[in-house]
Write an enzyme that holds these catalytic residues in place. Structure first.
Site, short mmCIF file in Angstrom:
data_model
loop_
_atom_site.label_atom_id
_atom_site.label_comp_id
_atom_site.label_asym_id
_atom_site.label_seq_id
_atom_site.Cartn_x
_atom_site.Cartn_y
_atom_site.Cartn_z
N GLY A 120 1.69 -1.08 0.01
CA GLY A 120 -0.13 -0.22 -0.22
C GLY A 120 0.71 1.26 0.00
O GLY A 120 1.77 2.23 0.88
N THR A 121 1.03 1.43 -1.11
CA THR A 121 1.89 2.70 -1.47
C THR A 121 2.16 3.13 -2.16
O THR A 121 1.75 2.36 -3.73
CB THR A 121 3.94 2.71 -0.60
OG1 THR A 121 4.18 3.08 -0.59
CG2 THR A 121 4.12 1.30 -1.69
#
Lengths: 266, 247
Positions: free
Chosen positions: A43-44
């Site tokens: 998640g990035t």
């Protein structure tokens, strides 16, 4: 702090020194089933591309756990040595540990052998760590998907490398991005490079910064795991350049200024 | 053979004489503060006197190159393991000396069946507050701390003279160029004190000769650096500027 009567005599290998001191890279957990058809929990959004003076590396600041936002000040662009940056997507614990091992590895080599590790050697070092980590990665516990940028003094050029989970590295000539928001901006990067005002590699530092900020803002609009900048809280993306002078992070004031001009509507 | 205390003391005393004799030819290494950090500097017929140890720590050595190398590697191993296992902020010169090198050197020196280290060492550090710290360590593990700079040399007479002269000058107020010039002048003066005629014969007679025939090694630890590792060897330009100002 322990004096060893026989100092480490290997050719500047910090990982060997660590192992001799009792350190072990976490192996696969026995008795835990492998994930079938697992996806990389990343998640990035981090990205890197070549610009006129070198390479720009940028990343958002959000860390998530499932649907929860855990932290908005995460530094995902990490200096490894004076001429190397690593941008991380994946499991933070493993990624930060890899960055720490690499940083000590490169500096230990440089100081003990009285010369910097070759660019190929640096690129291989991260491959080796990723390979060591395969056991954890296949169990879904420690997947890391890094971007590695380093200045090659022989070629007098900054290089960008992207790695797969097993440690294979791929040199990137123009741009790359990784993390959950990367799919949103890869197309834009390609479009900008092919049909934008000018190719990415010909853009100035300011133009490169502007593009990076806009890309991260765009990724954050579509990907909940990518954090938007929050100027009211002084939270901005991390922006760093890598040139023949080494790495340089933009300080908060400079980032705030560029952010303001970059995100102004026309 | 060493069952009587006297014999042991005699053996230790002989070792002192032996090591001091071996060290005699060692050329000085000086470390002084300047207005942006600290400077470590020396001339030698062979390079290999000044090294980076960790992010904010540097080393100067006089003695047998193999012994300097061995202790340097030990310092590197200790510093990097500590920096990795704890934090770079936990690595400092005082701990490296007090809990690492010094006890081991003392033990080695007093175990008279083992070969002693032929070394004098200078450890310098610019701490987190930007304050320079200077440490000098002898081959027998004895170490001292100095606030305003220090020097090591093979000849104790030269070393003591340099130590006194360094304290007389306000090095901390000098720019890097000024500090280099003054340190260079002190080195030049110290040559004349060399007590050993044999050693004197091999030392360049003028600074010009020193620049031409020997290696000038120097480095700074400076807060001006934007990097984590603040050690920087002197540049060719800085050395050229020094040469043209003192020769």
């Amino acid at each position: 702090m322990k004096f060893q009567s026989e100092p480490n005599t290997s050719a500047g290998e910090f990982f060997e020194l660590l192992e001799n001191s009792g350190y072990r890279w976490p192996a696969k957990l026995e008795g835990t089933a492998n994930q079938n058809g697992f996806t990389v929990p990343q998640g990035t959004t981090v990205l890197a591309f070549h610009f006129k003076d070198g390479v720009l590396v940028a990343g958002d600041r959000r860390a998530t756990a499932g649907n929860s936002i855990m932290y908005e000040l995460c530094d995902k662009v990490i200096p490894i040595d004076n001429f190397t940056l690593m941008a991380i997507a994946g499991v933070p614990a493993t990624a930060f540990e890899m960055a720490r091992v690499l940083s000590h590895n490169f500096e230990y080599y440089r100081r003990s052998q009285l010369q910097s590790m070759s660019t190929e050697g640096k690129i291989r070092a991260l491959s080796k760590l990723l390979k060591e980590n395969v056991g954890m990665a296949v169990q879904g516990l420690g997947v890391v998907s890094p971007i590695f940028a380093t200045y090659d003094p022989d070629l007098k050029k900054a290089r960008i490398h992207f790695y797969d989970m097993l440690g294979a590295d791929f040199q990137i000539r123009t741009h790359t991005a990784t993390g959950s928001g990367s799919q949103i901006i890869r197309g834009i990067l390609e479009h900008e490079d092919l049909w934008g005002e000018k190719p990415l590699a010909e853009r100035t530092r300011e133009q490169a910064m502007t593009l990076a900020i806009r890309l991260l803002q765009t990724a954050a609009l579509f990907d909940s795991a990518t954090g938007q900048a929050r100027p009211e809280d002084d939270i901005y993306p991390t922006l760093a350049t890598l040139t023949e002078e080494g790495y340089r992070f933009l300080d908060d004031d400079e980032t705030a200024k560029i952010f303001k001009t970059s995100t102004a509507r026309g | 053979m060493f069952e009587e205390p006297y014999r042991w003391m005699e053996a230790v005393s002989t070792r002192h004489n032996y090591v001091q004799e071996k060290l005699k030819m060692g050329q000085p290494v000086m470390a002084v503060p300047y207005n942006e950090g600290l400077l470590i500097f020396g001339f030698a017929p062979q390079p290999g006197k000044i090294f980076e140890v960790y992010d904010r720590i540097a080393l100067g050595g006089v003695g047998h190159p193999a012994d300097v190398e061995r202790l340097r590697m030990n310092l590197l191993d200790m510093a990097h393991l500590e920096g990795f296992n704890r934090s770079a902020q936990d690595v400092n010169s005082a701990r490296l000396l007090q809990f690492g090198i010094a006890p081991a050197l003392k033990q080695n020196f007093e175990e008279i069946q083992r070969a002693p280290y032929i070394i004098r060492m200078l450890l310098v550090e610019l701490d987190k507050e930007g304050i320079p710290n200077f440490f000098r360590m002898n081959y027998d593990g004895h170490w001292e701390t100095f606030k305003n700079g220090t020097a090591i040399a093979g000849d104790e007479k030269v070393m003591d003279w340099l130590q006194k002269e360094i304290q007389k000058q306000p090095f901390a107020t000098y720019s890097l160029d000024q500090a280099l010039q003054q340190a260079c002048k002190l080195w030049d003066e110290s040559r004349k004190l060399e007590s050993d005629d044999e050693a004197k014969k091999d030392i360049p007679e003028t600074l010009q000769e020193a620049f031409d025939q020997w290696y000038l090694e120097g480095a700074v630890l400076t807060e001006k650096s934007m990097r984590k590792a603040i050690y920087r060897p002197l540049s060719k330009d800085e050395i050229e500027r020094l040469k043209s100002s003192v020769v």
